[in-house]
Motif scaffolding. Structure first.
Motif, PDB file in Angstrom:
ATOM      1  N   ARG A 150      89.192  31.484  56.958  1.00  0.00           N
ATOM      2  CA  ARG A 150      89.024  30.171  56.333  1.00  0.00           C
ATOM      3  C   ARG A 150      87.584  30.054  55.870  1.00  0.00           C
ATOM      4  NH1 ARG A 150      90.963  25.622  59.849  1.00  0.00           N
ATOM      5  NH2 ARG A 150      92.937  26.092  58.829  1.00  0.00           N
TER       6      ARG A 150
ATOM      7  N   ARG B 198      92.759  41.198  62.985  1.00  0.00           N
ATOM      8  CA  ARG B 198      93.681  41.214  64.118  1.00  0.00           C
ATOM      9  C   ARG B 198      94.351  42.553  64.358  1.00  0.00           C
ATOM     10  NH1 ARG B 198      95.534  36.473  65.827  1.00  0.00           N
ATOM     11  NH2 ARG B 198      96.213  37.868  67.482  1.00  0.00           N
TER      12      ARG B 198
ATOM     13  N   HIS C 181      89.124  36.499  60.952  1.00  0.00           N
ATOM     14  CA  HIS C 181      89.658  37.162  62.141  1.00  0.00           C
ATOM     15  C   HIS C 181      90.329  38.448  61.691  1.00  0.00           C
ATOM     16  CE1 HIS C 181      90.248  33.062  64.451  1.00  0.00           C
ATOM     17  NE2 HIS C 181      88.979  33.332  64.211  1.00  0.00           N
TER      18      HIS C 181
ATOM     19  N   GLU D 272      95.604  32.795  67.566  1.00  0.00           N
ATOM     20  CA  GLU D 272      94.771  31.789  66.912  1.00  0.00           C
ATOM     21  C   GLU D 272      95.395  30.423  67.173  1.00  0.00           C
ATOM     22  OE1 GLU D 272      97.433  32.592  65.640  1.00  0.00           O
ATOM     23  OE2 GLU D 272      97.968  31.430  63.845  1.00  0.00           O
TER      24      GLU D 272
ATOM     25  N   ASP E 170      95.256  26.823  65.215  1.00  0.00           N
ATOM     26  CA  ASP E 170      94.788  26.048  64.065  1.00  0.00           C
ATOM     27  C   ASP E 170      94.990  24.573  64.381  1.00  0.00           C
ATOM     28  OD1 ASP E 170      95.666  27.987  61.066  1.00  0.00           O
ATOM     29  OD2 ASP E 170      94.229  28.341  62.669  1.00  0.00           O
TER      30      ASP E 170
ATOM     31  N   THR F  69      85.776  27.716  65.058  1.00  0.00           N
ATOM     32  CA  THR F  69      85.085  27.178  63.888  1.00  0.00           C
ATOM     33  C   THR F  69      85.759  25.881  63.479  1.00  0.00           C
ATOM     34  OG1 THR F  69      84.394  29.354  63.072  1.00  0.00           O
ATOM     35  CG2 THR F  69      84.495  27.567  61.456  1.00  0.00           C
TER      36      THR F  69
ATOM     37  N   SER G 296      90.195  23.046  62.331  1.00  0.00           N
ATOM     38  CA  SER G 296      89.522  24.101  63.084  1.00  0.00           C
ATOM     39  C   SER G 296      90.472  25.266  63.295  1.00  0.00           C
ATOM     40  CB  SER G 296      89.028  23.591  64.439  1.00  0.00           C
ATOM     41  OG  SER G 296      90.117  23.373  65.315  1.00  0.00           O
ATOM     42  N   ARG G 297      89.886  26.413  63.569  1.00  0.00           N
ATOM     43  CA  ARG G 297      90.651  27.581  63.996  1.00  0.00           C
ATOM     44  C   ARG G 297      89.868  28.247  65.120  1.00  0.00           C
ATOM     45  NH1 ARG G 297      92.223  31.260  59.443  1.00  0.00           N
ATOM     46  NH2 ARG G 297      94.004  29.844  59.377  1.00  0.00           N
ATOM     47  N   GLN G 298      90.566  28.590  66.178  1.00  0.00           N
ATOM     48  CA  GLN G 298      89.924  29.356  67.248  1.00  0.00           C
ATOM     49  C   GLN G 298      90.689  30.645  67.484  1.00  0.00           C
ATOM     50  OE1 GLN G 298      90.591  28.362  71.566  1.00  0.00           O
ATOM     51  NE2 GLN G 298      90.888  26.297  70.744  1.00  0.00           N
ATOM     52  N   LEU G 299      89.942  31.633  67.922  1.00  0.00           N
ATOM     53  CA  LEU G 299      90.552  32.881  68.383  1.00  0.00           C
ATOM     54  C   LEU G 299      90.464  32.869  69.897  1.00  0.00           C
ATOM     55  CD1 LEU G 299      91.783  35.631  67.407  1.00  0.00           C
ATOM     56  CD2 LEU G 299      89.509  36.607  67.816  1.00  0.00           C
TER      57      LEU G 299
END
Lengths: 288, 288
Positions: free
Chosen positions: A279, A239, A237, B262, B264, B235, B278-281
């Motif tokens: 990650r 940012r 990401h 984000e 996590d 992801t 997982s990590r999302q934006l």
């Protein structure tokens, strides 16, 4: 001595005119298709660095999409890339007012000239400069000693594993607390921290951030695992456009299990902004 | 009372025979192409939950690829999905001995019957049961009070935002320390923690883990931001087949800035294994 001073000024690279820019520049063959000769200058031993490859794909997508800055980019590394000719094929997935999504693949050629896919990427792009400046980041920069108390490859004996061309192109000063591995005394902790920049002085930009998230030694070294730790997938990401000056990169591994590990990277700029997070999932080849 | 006991046993769902399995099941139309009617049962207000959609795509790829378990999966959410007919188109990117890579897109239909892409996914699959059992995870499970001291939607007044069908299908018990938002007193901390399971008692499996990473209330609520926080990209890494019993999900936001944040997520099973990360934006719609 004005002449020497201007010579010094002339030598410092800038965004757009640097080793990194030249080595990640692509030639558009036709819309969406780009050729490049992958540089041998960004290799670790013989392997082309994954962050350099991510930057190459990132630049291709920036040309193919209506938005210029990667916001989130996921890369799957399929086969090992080699220095030499490559082609990047891009697809526009969706374009919007503020965000666009694209896909890209990097191929190289086998002995019959057939394209072999090396990496496939899915990414969302936007305009970093249009983001509101509302910053409520609660994360804090990593604690790293001042640069003069950190160490790069040039400060030690000959590199442990033979020549790595990328070392000549980076300004990398590792936190001594994450350098035990280089002295045969890994701490056992999955951590790696360093000051990071480009050797020719070019400031960071979103594309060099894609390099930065994958340019430190593996945390596996400090855990006490030697050998190859190939990246399966990496998601970054971006940012914020990084401020000029050196970056701080902090990488952590907390879940080494079943022959895989994750590396979480944070990249902080000189203005104490958390400019990039990534990650990756990597495979650990354990000696048995 | 043997008859009542067997009736109770018959009611509890199992992996392969449960609401979640029925609602994520696809029909293969032809190799690589799958039809599904997206359920209205996994919606939050009117939006189809992103984790449910990820599980649908995950199951399609499991059928299309020679390996059955998602290891790492990246999803880009392009347009909002609706309950109703959808088609998933998959491509095999690369197959290997222990890992395979695939891509998948979920489409729905506009009024003219044209396919509109909702989500595109890139994923690497393997065989979780073949991984060595060497576990050196240094991360520790989240601290959550016992389930009986946590709270789900059924424990409070009528849901804040109207009906959410997904609430009927989940066993969700939130840590009271991350529930301030539900009482009008958000803590300001980007955290959300809960015990998690499926309401019909089905144990977790790799596909329900894809649901679990995106099924809690948004951390934004606890930060004090109401409104929609749509996922741009997510992801997830599936690291271990989860043990039977409830999961613990802990979500953290540390980088709310520039209109994005984000999330996590860590998912822990009853054997204290870190089974998914997982990590999302996500995009934050700030009221101005």
């Amino acid at each position: 001595m004005p002449e020497a001073a201007s010579a010094t000024t002339a030598r410092r690279a800038t965004i757009g005119d640097s080793e990194f820019d030249r080595d990640t520049a692509l030639t558009r063959r036709e819309p969406g298709v780009y050729d490049i000769d992958l540089s041998a200058g960004w290799t670790i031993i013989s392997a082309v660095n994954g962050g350099y490859l991510l930057a190459v794909l990132g630049r291709a997508l920036a040309d193919a999409l209506p938005h210029a800055d990667p916001f989130t980019i996921s890369a799957h590394y399929l086969t090992a890339s080699q220095p030499g000719p490559a082609v990047v094929r891009t697809d526009v997935v969706r374009t919007g007012r503020t965000l666009s999504t694209g896909q890209a693949s990097l191929f190289q050629y086998d002995e019959q000239g057939r394209e072999i896919e090396r990496i496939r990427v899915l990414a969302c792009y936007g305009d970093l400069d249009s983001l509101p400046d509302d910053v409520r980041t609660t994360a804090e920069p990593p604690v790293i000693p001042p640069m003069e108390h950190c160490f790069g490859p040039e400060d030690g004996p000959a590199p442990v594993d033979g020549s790595s061309a990328i070392a000549d192109r980076l300004m990398l000063k590792l936190d001594p607390a994450t350098l035990g591995w280089a002295l045969g005394q890994p701490s056992g902790r999955g951590e790696m921290r360093a000051w990071f920049g480009l050797a020719d002085g070019r400031d960071a930009d979103p594309f060099s951030l894609l390099l930065a998230v994958d340019a430190l030694p593996p945390t596996a070294f400090e855990i006490g695992i030697s050998g190859w730790v190939p990246t399966v997938e990496l998601t970054a990401h971006i940012r914020c456009r990084p401020a000029p000056g050196p970056l701080r990169v902090s990488i952590t591994t907390r879940n080494l299990a079943g022959g895989f590990l994750e590396e979480d990277a944070e990249v902080w700029d000189s203005a104490d902004r958390l400019v990039a997070q990534s990650r990756q999932l990597a495979r650990v080849r354990l000696a048995r």
